[in-house]
Design an enzyme around this catalytic site. Structure first.
Site, PDB file in Angstrom:
ATOM      1  N   GLU A 257     -64.471  33.945   0.020  1.00  0.00           N
ATOM      2  CA  GLU A 257     -65.141  32.654  -0.072  1.00  0.00           C
ATOM      3  C   GLU A 257     -65.713  32.421  -1.464  1.00  0.00           C
ATOM      4  O   GLU A 257     -65.888  31.285  -1.886  1.00  0.00           O
ATOM      5  CB  GLU A 257     -66.256  32.579   0.976  1.00  0.00           C
ATOM      6  N   HIS A 278     -50.460  54.176   9.805  1.00  0.00           N
ATOM      7  CA  HIS A 278     -49.342  54.198  10.746  1.00  0.00           C
ATOM      8  C   HIS A 278     -48.838  52.795  11.074  1.00  0.00           C
ATOM      9  O   HIS A 278     -48.030  52.618  11.977  1.00  0.00           O
ATOM     10  CB  HIS A 278     -49.764  54.931  12.021  1.00  0.00           C
ATOM     11  N   LYS A 392     -62.300  21.516   9.228  1.00  0.00           N
ATOM     12  CA  LYS A 392     -63.320  20.866  10.043  1.00  0.00           C
ATOM     13  C   LYS A 392     -63.054  19.368  10.154  1.00  0.00           C
ATOM     14  O   LYS A 392     -63.137  18.793  11.257  1.00  0.00           O
ATOM     15  CB  LYS A 392     -64.709  21.099   9.445  1.00  0.00           C
TER      16      LYS A 392
END
Length: 415
Positions: A257, A278, A392
């Site tokens: 951010e 793995h 948003k």
């Protein structure tokens, strides 16, 4: 050094959000005592505290709690439980959470500067209704704590109306830098951990890094920036201790951010070793050479477990008999670093003597300061996040939120 100087003098981009820089030394003993007193009162009233928040409003607290708690604490029927909500919009998650809480004495710590952020606001609506139905409005008011703006916003208005205990999110501290404010300190104290020790660690790292030309935060910021300029666009934060998973999640938000702007920035990713060796190990070893790696290495575990001998030795592991599990883990760590460097992945190593609140406080401040320096060297504002509004706005338009009529038409035309 110029970037560090601009942070200290408040002359760089985003200088109105530098409250975190001196936060460790500005927290008063009275503030810490108030947080500890509130935590003790909530622990006396409840079995479970639900911390509602998203991003920096929950990741710091969760990182500390998960790092310091017994790995299987939440499976036991005794002891205070701190769980989290408001960090997703999962319907099944909330159905299961409500079912879990119905027979528990629970409280709510709701964290939001505005009180209108969608994810935590939905969670608070659901759980506030459940709590009031369970214990009544008066008792619920004693079990709800709001951490919010000092004077404005929906949550501040509600808290004042209902008489909730409140703590303030400082105006000059962004969410991802807020772990040493009540945002992080209250949930950590509720979980039973020493917030004074956490703050003390941050004070120690600040003293070691803020004025020292040999600052390890400066060193780390310079190293990762130099590698970025050479084309290493992805940084993996790796650990060899499962308790560090949420510290990695906190770090990912801090750097992602802060730096991901203007088509710039190192992409922060995380791996938990040896587990991810793995799964992701193959790519790290031989994939596109765009990766750098920073390893958090914990010196001493809290406990000792020795590997036993086995008469049949079918698994061919008797050569490890008598060795501690951590000795094997440390050799896996060293062997992995050698392999990755040989494979073209530059490595940096951050050493913690042990997993304690003090050293976690040091680690947090180290990463925060290095992040501010790195962002300044990158030429972006490390303290805003304008890009997160895009999803948003689309979501509100698709849900026909009042005031989004034109946006709704435009986005529906696209789909």
């Amino acid at each position: 050094r110029q970037a560090l100087k601009s942070l200290k003098e408040g002359t760089g981009k985003g200088s109105d959000f530098l409250g975190w820089l001196n936060l460790p030394v500005e927290i008063t003993s009275e503030q810490l005592a108030d947080i500890e007193k509130t935590a003790a009162e909530l622990r006396a009233r409840t079995q479970v505290m639900v911390v509602i928040g998203i991003g920096g409003s929950y990741l710091g607290a969760r990182a500390v709690i998960e790092a310091l708690a017994d790995s299987f604490h939440n499976y036991e029927n005794t002891g205070m439980k701190v769980i989290f909500a408001g960090h997703n919009i999962g319907e099944d998650y909330y159905h299961e959470l409500i079912h879990y809480l119905q027979n528990k004495e629970f409280g709510i710590c709701v964290i939001s500067k505005s009180g209108t952020t969608t994810e935590p606001a939905i969670a608070f609506r659901l759980l506030k209704e459940l709590l009031e139905a369970k214990v009544g409005k008066e008792e619920a008011g004693k079990r709800i704590v709001a951490i919010t703006d000092a004077s404005k916003g929906a949550l501040r208005t509600l808290a004042d109306q209902e008489g909730y205990k409140t703590f303030v999110i400082p105006d000059n501290v962004g969410g991802r830098f807020s772990v040493l404010t009540p945002v992080g300190l209250l949930p950590i104290a509720i979980a039973g951990f020493d917030i004074k020790e956490l703050v003390q660690g941050a004070i120690e790292m600040r003293k070691a890094c803020i004025d020292d030309e040999k600052s390890i935060a400066l060193e780390y910021a310079v190293a990762r920036t130099a590698l970025y300029r050479k084309g290493y666009a992805v940084e993996l934060l790796a650990n060899f201790n499962p308790k560090l998973h949420y510290i990695t999640e906190w770090w990912k938000q801090l750097y992602g951010e802060s730096e991901g702007k203007e088509n710039k920035g190192i992409f922060p990713a995380g791996v938990d070793f040896t587990t991810d060796l793995h799964s992701m190990g193959q790519y790290i070893q031989q994939g596109v050479r765009m990766l750098m790696e920073t390893v958090i290495s914990v010196g001493k575990p809290h406990y000792q477990v020795q590997i036993p001998s086995d008469a049949a030795n079918l698994d061919k592991l008797n050569f490890l008999a008598g060795k501690r599990v951590d000795e094997v883990n440390k050799m896996a760590e060293l062997g992995t670093q050698i392999a990755h460097v040989d494979g073209g992945v530059p490595n940096m190593k951050v050493c913690m003597p042990a997993l304690t609140a003090q050293y976690i406080g040091q680690l947090f401040y180290f990463f925060e300061l290095a992040c501010g320096i790195s962002g300044s060297m990158l030429g972006v504002n490390p303290f805003d996040q304008p890009g997160v509004e895009a999803y948003k706005n689309n979501m509100f338009a698709l849900l026909d939120k009042p005031g989004y009529e034109e946006a709704s038409k435009a986005i529906k035309a696209k789909i």
